[in-house]
Design an enzyme around this catalytic site. Structure first.
Site, PDB file in Angstrom:
ATOM      1  N   ASP A  70       0.818  -1.225   0.000  1.00  0.00           N
ATOM      2  CA  ASP A  70       0.000   0.000   0.000  1.00  0.00           C
ATOM      3  C   ASP A  70       0.853   1.278   0.000  1.00  0.00           C
ATOM      4  OD1 ASP A  70      -2.019  -1.933   0.475  1.00  0.00           O
ATOM      5  OD2 ASP A  70      -1.821  -1.678   2.639  1.00  0.00           O
ATOM      6  N   GLU A  97     -11.471  -0.473  -3.217  1.00  0.00           N
ATOM      7  CA  GLU A  97     -10.659   0.123  -2.155  1.00  0.00           C
ATOM      8  C   GLU A  97      -9.462   0.844  -2.781  1.00  0.00           C
ATOM      9  OE1 GLU A  97      -9.295  -3.173   0.273  1.00  0.00           O
ATOM     10  OE2 GLU A  97      -8.054  -3.980  -1.342  1.00  0.00           O
TER      11      GLU A  97
END
Ligand code: FUB
Length: 314
Positions: A36, A202
């Site tokens: 991420d 997401e």
């Protein structure tokens, strides 16, 4: 003469290939597992704020945040732990997932999700931390008025527009957005729902290029395909957005999550995959991921070409 020209072209091509290989020693972070990646440029340095996947992990049990820096896109240095939500807040209990960090008026603000339902903010005088919790409570939560979320309330991404207005995009399945106040640790109380996205799941990321707003994200794996990174464009940060297509094909880690940033005149996409843990012969867990980077290229009309991943060299 023709031979000389052909030889010169071959030499330049070889130099470009060699440069591409040396510029992208993917995965670029190998001392710990990371995912991420939120990449930002502060001054002459590019900073990466990733999730910290734990060695030997079998679940998303992340506990702290490191920051990594580079000035040349060849060497990436781990600058250590900058924030540990479970030790440094009274309210965060588990799941320190994908963070983001922005600078405003000489202060640095780290936004991070915990407990799959809270978004916290931590502040520092330096991009290298240490960060501290200024509020003593989350900035925003799944049950805050106006939030729509039927799954995990995670993955904050903060974008500051040229007029100084800061926006935080966040959520799963429904993308929520708040306009942050000048202090960056409060907002005007309103939650906006972003429209025009296709299969949003997401990993929201917002950036601006040539006056257009780009929202990129991981699309849904619930509709029978592995998640891709896709994007949409708008003339307004709050939308509505127009879906444009895929910029990163599925990776081998199950999840994907990226950021897009310009550094020293070149655009890049940072993302993660499982190349490193796979190359080490570890069992596939989906939670021992590693950060990679590749070039990102725009077409003349502002649309984005698919990113071509450079794979592990271990
Ligand atoms: O790293 C934990 C979660 O996996 C992130 O919040 C998602 O974006 C996915 O990458």
């Amino acid at each position: 003469m023709k031979k000389i020209i052909l030889a010169s072209v071959a030499l330049i091509s070889a130099m470009i290939c060699a440069d591409a290989q040396s510029v992208f020693p993917n995965p670029i972070i190998r001392n710990i597992y990371t995912a991420d990646p939120s990449a930002h440029v502060f001054g002459d340095t590019l900073y990466i704020y990733p999730s910290h996947d734990e060695d030997n992990a079998f679940s998303f049990s992340m506990k702290d945040y490191h920051v990594f820096t580079t000035t040349d896109m060849k060497t990436f240095s781990d600058r250590g732990v900058v924030f540990s939500p479970f030790e440094q807040t009274t309210w965060a209990k588990k799941a320190a997932w994908a963070p983001d960090c922005v600078e405003r008026n000489g202060k640095y603000y780290l936004y991070y999700p915990t407990d799959q339902k809270h978004i916290g903010v931590a502040v520092s005088d330096s991009p290298l931390g240490p960060f501290k919790d200024p509020l003593g409570h989350p900035l925003l939560s799944i049950d805050s008025p106006g939030v729509i979320c039927d799954r995990d309330f995670i993955d904050p991404c903060v974008f500051i527009d040229d007029d100084g207005q800061a926006y935080m995009f966040v959520g799963q399945n429904t993308m929520c957005c708040i306009k942050l106040n000048e202090d960056m640790i409060s907002y005007d109380g309103q939650v906006h729902i972003i429209e025009g996205l296709v299969e949003f799941f997401e990993a929201a990321w917002c950036h601006k290029y040539n006056g257009k707003y780009y929202l990129s994200y991981s699309n849904s794996s619930l509709t029978g395909h592995q998640p891709e990174i896709v994007y949409a464009m708008s003339d307004n940060p709050l939308g509505p957005y127009e879906y444009k297509g895929v910029i990163l094909d599925p990776v081998n880690s199950g999840t994907n999550h990226h950021s897009i940033v310009e550094f020293k005149g070149q655009w890049y996409m940072f993302y993660h995959n499982a190349d490193l843990s796979i190359s080490r012969g570890e069992p596939f867990t989906g939670v021992r991921r590693s950060v990679c980077v590749d070039r990102l290229t725009y077409n003349p009309d502002g649309t984005i070409q698919k990113v071509i991943p450079t794979h592990a060299q271990e």
